[in-house]
Design an enzyme around this catalytic site. Structure first.
Site, PDB file in Angstrom:
ATOM      1  N   ARG A 224       0.845  -1.182   0.000  1.00 27.71           N
ATOM      2  CA  ARG A 224       0.000   0.000   0.000  1.00 27.71           C
ATOM      3  C   ARG A 224       0.889   1.244   0.000  1.00 27.71           C
ATOM      4  O   ARG A 224       1.976   1.246   0.588  1.00 27.71           O
ATOM      5  CB  ARG A 224      -0.914   0.045   1.231  1.00 27.71           C
ATOM      6  CG  ARG A 224      -1.761  -1.207   1.419  1.00 27.71           C
ATOM      7  CD  ARG A 224      -2.868  -1.317   0.384  1.00 27.71           C
ATOM      8  NE  ARG A 224      -3.702  -2.486   0.653  1.00 27.71           N
ATOM      9  CZ  ARG A 224      -3.519  -3.695   0.116  1.00 27.71           C
ATOM     10  NH1 ARG A 224      -2.519  -3.882  -0.726  1.00 27.71           N
ATOM     11  NH2 ARG A 224      -4.319  -4.692   0.410  1.00 27.71           N
ATOM     12  N   HIS A 272      -0.344   0.945 -10.433  1.00 29.88           N
ATOM     13  CA  HIS A 272      -1.124  -0.019  -9.652  1.00 29.88           C
ATOM     14  C   HIS A 272      -1.609  -1.174 -10.551  1.00 29.88           C
ATOM     15  O   HIS A 272      -2.807  -1.484 -10.592  1.00 29.88           O
ATOM     16  CB  HIS A 272      -2.314   0.676  -8.980  1.00 29.88           C
ATOM     17  CG  HIS A 272      -2.782  -0.038  -7.744  1.00 29.88           C
ATOM     18  ND1 HIS A 272      -3.232   0.615  -6.622  1.00 29.88           N
ATOM     19  CD2 HIS A 272      -2.874  -1.364  -7.438  1.00 29.88           C
ATOM     20  CE1 HIS A 272      -3.592  -0.260  -5.696  1.00 29.88           C
ATOM     21  NE2 HIS A 272      -3.372  -1.469  -6.168  1.00 29.88           N
TER      22      HIS A 272
END
Length: 309
Positions: A224, A272
């Site tokens: 993250r 991502h």
């Protein structure tokens, strides 16, 4: 009893179409176009707006369309009897391993250096590392982290891994706890972060911890964005303790155009994409949980709201 899709930064239409094909009799609506909020019992979410689920007082199940759930738990005031589930798909584990392996091999064989040399028309051979003399440290031994650690060990890397609770893996040195974290970081050439996000491990990729890596160490963050203290990474890159970083996740996504990471020559940015949820296979998991809600059966891939994973 119907389904609402609440997405940010993701197109909800393909999900609606995939689910409608598998649940032809279900009402599946995309927020904010919801006919009867009280009829919603199942919410499909990706980074939903803060407290948006309060608009649906009868929601019983909140399904993340990815492996992460903190974007739901941290943004919503969930009822005590609400169930939160996530996507656990073997394809995600395989895709992320391939991404990580690509990043590792590109780094140890110095492809980035040769790309720079090519632009300057320089013909210069450089020393490189091999698989056998590269030490890998992994943070996170969930389903995906376990797959990555096991596969890297099978390839021939020296692999250490850290998790919050004690675990054992063949050919992987496993550590846990505060002391175990330092043991994982020390004498490590490449650190791979695959942790979930909880308040206890936010900012874990900081100056103190990243400084423990070997000189010219390399960071791969597919966990993250909130795990990384961005200025600390820049400091360690600029003082040449770390040689580079491959970053797939960020605190703000999309990454702002004025962010210093864009221009740093030793940072590789990907948007991502290390492991993208496959709608066809993942929608089967959603359908299973929706039917379980209807039939009073057990749900799959339930997470602990208290633990955050």
């Amino acid at each position: 009893m119907s389904i609402v899709i609440c997405f940010n930064n993701k197109d909800p239409k393909p999900w609606q179409e995939a689910l409608q094909a598998k649940l032809p009799n279900a009402t599946i609506e995309i927020y904010p176009n919801v006919t009867d909020p009280k009829a919603i019992t199942f919410a499909l979410c990706w980074k939903p707006e803060s407290n948006i689920l309060a608009k649906f007082p009868n929601v019983k199940v909140v399904q993340s369309v990815g492996a992460s759930v903190e974007h739901i738990i941290q943004s919503q005031d969930l009822a005590s009897d609400c169930v939160v589930t996530r996507i656990v798909d073997d394809r995600l584990s395989k895709d992320l391993f391939e991404f990580v392996l690509t990043g590792i091999l590109s780094h140890i064989k110095r492809f980035a250096d040769y790309q720079k040399a090519q632009k300057e028309k320089q013909w210069q051979q450089k020393p490189y590392k091999t698989i056998q003399n590269t030490s890998i440290g992994i943070l996170g031994l969930g389903k995906i982290g376990t797959h990555v650690a096991t596969k890297l060990a099978q390839v021939g890397f020296t692999v250490k891994a850290w998790s919050r609770s004690e675990k054992t893996l063949e050919n992987v040195s496993c550590f846990h706890g505060n002391e175990g974290l330092i043991n994982t970081l020390k004498n490590t050439d490449i650190l791979i972060n695959i942790l979930p996000l909880t308040s206890a491990i936010e900012n874990i990729l900081n100056l103190k911890h990243l400084s423990q890596l070997n000189k010219n160490g390399y960071l791969i963050n597919v966990g993250r964005g909130e795990h990384l203290v961005e200025n600390d990474l820049l400091t360690l890159l600029n003082n040449q303790h770390l040689s580079g970083a491959l970053l797939d996740v960020f605190r703000t996504e999309p990454l702002p155009e004025d962010h210093p990471f864009w221009k740093h020559e030793n940072i590789t940015i990907t948007p991502h994409i290390a492991a993208i949820t496959n709608i066809e296979t993942a929608s089967d998991i959603v359908v299973s949980n929706y039917k379980s809600l209807s039939n009073g059966k057990e749900f799959i891939n339930v997470v602990s709201i208290q633990k955050g994973y």
